[in-house]
Motif scaffolding. Structure first.
Motif, PDB file in Angstrom:
ATOM      1  N   ARG A  79      31.625   9.664 -27.275  1.00  0.00           N
ATOM      2  CA  ARG A  79      32.351   8.543 -27.861  1.00  0.00           C
ATOM      3  C   ARG A  79      32.938   8.822 -29.248  1.00  0.00           C
ATOM      4  O   ARG A  79      32.208   9.152 -30.189  1.00  0.00           O
ATOM      5  N   VAL A  83      37.922   6.571 -27.306  1.00  0.00           N
ATOM      6  CA  VAL A  83      37.256   5.361 -26.808  1.00  0.00           C
ATOM      7  C   VAL A  83      37.675   4.167 -27.675  1.00  0.00           C
ATOM      8  O   VAL A  83      37.994   3.088 -27.144  1.00  0.00           O
ATOM      9  N   ARG A 280      27.183   4.653 -23.720  1.00  0.00           N
ATOM     10  CA  ARG A 280      28.474   4.836 -24.374  1.00  0.00           C
ATOM     11  C   ARG A 280      29.461   5.516 -23.430  1.00  0.00           C
ATOM     12  O   ARG A 280      29.115   6.478 -22.737  1.00  0.00           O
ATOM     13  N   THR A 282      32.497   8.003 -22.511  1.00  0.00           N
ATOM     14  CA  THR A 282      32.911   9.307 -23.054  1.00  0.00           C
ATOM     15  C   THR A 282      34.416   9.290 -23.344  1.00  0.00           C
ATOM     16  O   THR A 282      35.155   8.437 -22.840  1.00  0.00           O
ATOM     17  N   GLU A 283      34.846  10.272 -24.119  1.00  0.00           N
ATOM     18  CA  GLU A 283      36.271  10.389 -24.450  1.00  0.00           C
ATOM     19  C   GLU A 283      37.121  10.658 -23.201  1.00  0.00           C
ATOM     20  O   GLU A 283      38.249  10.193 -23.099  1.00  0.00           O
TER      21      GLU A 283
END
Ligand SMILES: Cc1ncc(COP(=O)(O)O)c(C=O)c1O
Length: 448
Positions: A79, A83, A280, A282-283
């Motif tokens: 993240r 994001v 979270r 992820t990119e």
């Protein structure tokens, strides 16, 4: 009556009754595709209505690849900025102050219920016609799902039956905008207000769907979305919570990040303010979503137009009833096109046989949810040592008694879905679906 004045349906009815002999070969083209819908069913060796492939799902383009490679090459994969960019853009698209991206829709639901204060001892009002994750999010928070039967016309929780299920333990209503159509949010919000309940929307299938011009997911205290592989907006796995209440969104952010304070960007190893978990995004996930979002409005528009045309074609075929929408619905996302198959209008041909015939005609479909509320997970969870420790037998029995949803059971026997990729084609693709259903209906004697 001159055969030229017959409607297509009247013609086919006359044909199946044997009176079409009055129609000469030269007149048949006046009905255009009558040949396509008449004759031997494909399941019995006849010519299928359709042999062409359907649009596939998911769809990706060069931009998706470029965005993924940019993340790969950056070396920042968990993240970070991508994001955050997705959260900003998704909030903007939904017309809401805040968005928190999560690992998936299940986690979006679990986090938002927890941060709305739901936990052990609470009862949550929910409809049974949904994916298992809706129930998981309630019981994984230690709360009890109290089922309210489905409105079979709309496939949604029946608002007329909610109030009778409310007790002093009820904490929230969890409406599910199933298949991408909005639940009756005016009624649900009014009941919630009267009884001081929270409203968490499971909008996991309802991106851009609208109730009176406002987006699903923005109508209650929290809105949860899924971007799983099958979804209309997808990155394989992903989810989001949206809301206008900064304090609530801060809590969600903190909880999804080990309980670190919202706004803490340093990789702190202390200073956490609450218990938390880690879910979270992820990119990579965000990169794909940002690319998919470029096409999303246009795809939603195409699905909507095609679905409306399909309904106009299906509404007069006696054995199918397309899903209906409440008056307040101003946009449907059509994750699935839903209808009920009425076998009593089709020589009592079973749904299984009807769908096999439809498949042979080149139209893929699904039977949709079974009565998931009656599967083993429910009794096994109520019977688990932890639930028996914290709930009295009377409370657990009340939860069991509420799990009697005959309208939903019936819907699960009758529902048929067309997956949203079928709606991404053309009007002529919709004609294929309608022609195939009409052909089977008119030739139903071949199935008995
Ligand atoms: C109605 C509904 N709720 C919750 C979920 C859970 O979402 P996910 O699969 O992203 O965890 C889904 C999707 O699968 C869903 O369709």
């Amino acid at each position: 009556m001159n055969s030229k004045n017959l409607s297509r349906r009247q013609f086919l009815a006359a044909a199946s009754a044997g009176t079409a002999a009055v129609v000469t070969a030269g007149q048949i083209p006046a009905f255009g595709d009558a040949g396509k819908k008449g004759g031997k069913l494909a399941v019995n060796g006849g010519k299928p209505v359709r042999t062409k492939a359907w649009p596939t799902w998911p769809i990706w383009e060069k931009e998706d690849e470029e965005r993924i490679f940019a993340v790969l090459r950056s070396g920042v994969w968990s993240r970070a900025a991508v994001v955050s960019e997705f959260e900003e853009k998704y909030a903007e698209m939904m017309g809401v102050k805040r968005c928190l991206a999560t690992t998936n829709g299940t986690h979006a639901l679990i986090v938002s219920l927890k941060m709305l204060g739901i936990g052990i001892g609470d009862e949550i009002i929910v409809g049974p016609y949904t994916f298992i994750a809706t129930f998981d999010s309630i019981m994984l928070n230690g709360a009890l799902p109290i089922f309210v039967d489905t409105d079979p016309e709309t496939f949604m929780i029946n608002p007329d039956k909610i109030e009778e299920k409310i007790t002093k333990n009820t904490k929230a209503i969890l409406p599910v905008h199933i298949l991408g159509a909005p639940a009756n949010m005016d009624r649900i919000n009014a009941i919630a207000k009267k009884h001081n309940l929270k409203v968490a929307e499971d909008a996991c299938q309802a991106w851009l769907a609208e109730w009176k011009g406002k987006k699903c997911g923005t109508l209650g205290d929290a809105g949860c979305f899924s971007f799983q592989n099958s979804k209309n907006l997808t990155c394989g796995e992903g989810g989001a919570i949206i809301g206008n209440d900064d304090e609530f969104m801060d809590r969600c952010h903190s909880f999804h990040n080990f309980g670190r304070p919202y706004g803490e960007t340093a990789l702190t190893l202390s200073g956490n303010i609450r218990l938390g978990t880690k879910c979270r995004m992820t990119e990579y996930q965000a990169a794909i979503l940002l690319a998919q979002m470029q096409r999303f409005e246009q795809q939603t528009k195409i699905r909507g137009e095609n679905a409306e045309y399909l309904t106009s074609r299906l509404k007069d075929i006696d054995c199918v009833i397309p899903m209906k929408f409440y008056e307040g619905v101003t946009r449907v996302a059509y994750h699935m096109y839903g209808l009920r198959y009425k076998k009593e209008a089709c020589n009592n041909v079973s749904r299984k046989k009807f769908l096999s015939a439809l498949s042979a005609e080149g139209i893929p479909s699904y039977t949709g949810y079974g009565a998931v509320n009656r599967d083993m997970w429910f009794e096994n969870t109520l019977n688990s040592p932890n639930f028996r420790k914290v709930y009295s037998k009377a409370q657990l029995d009340r939860c069991r008694q509420a799990n009697h949803c005959p309208e939903n059971d019936q819907l699960c026997e009758e529902s048929v879905w067309f997956f949203h990729n079928l709606l991404l084609g053309t009007k002529s693709d919709m004609d294929d679906i309608a022609d195939a259903i009409e052909k089977i209906y008119e030739n139903r004697d071949q199935l008995t």
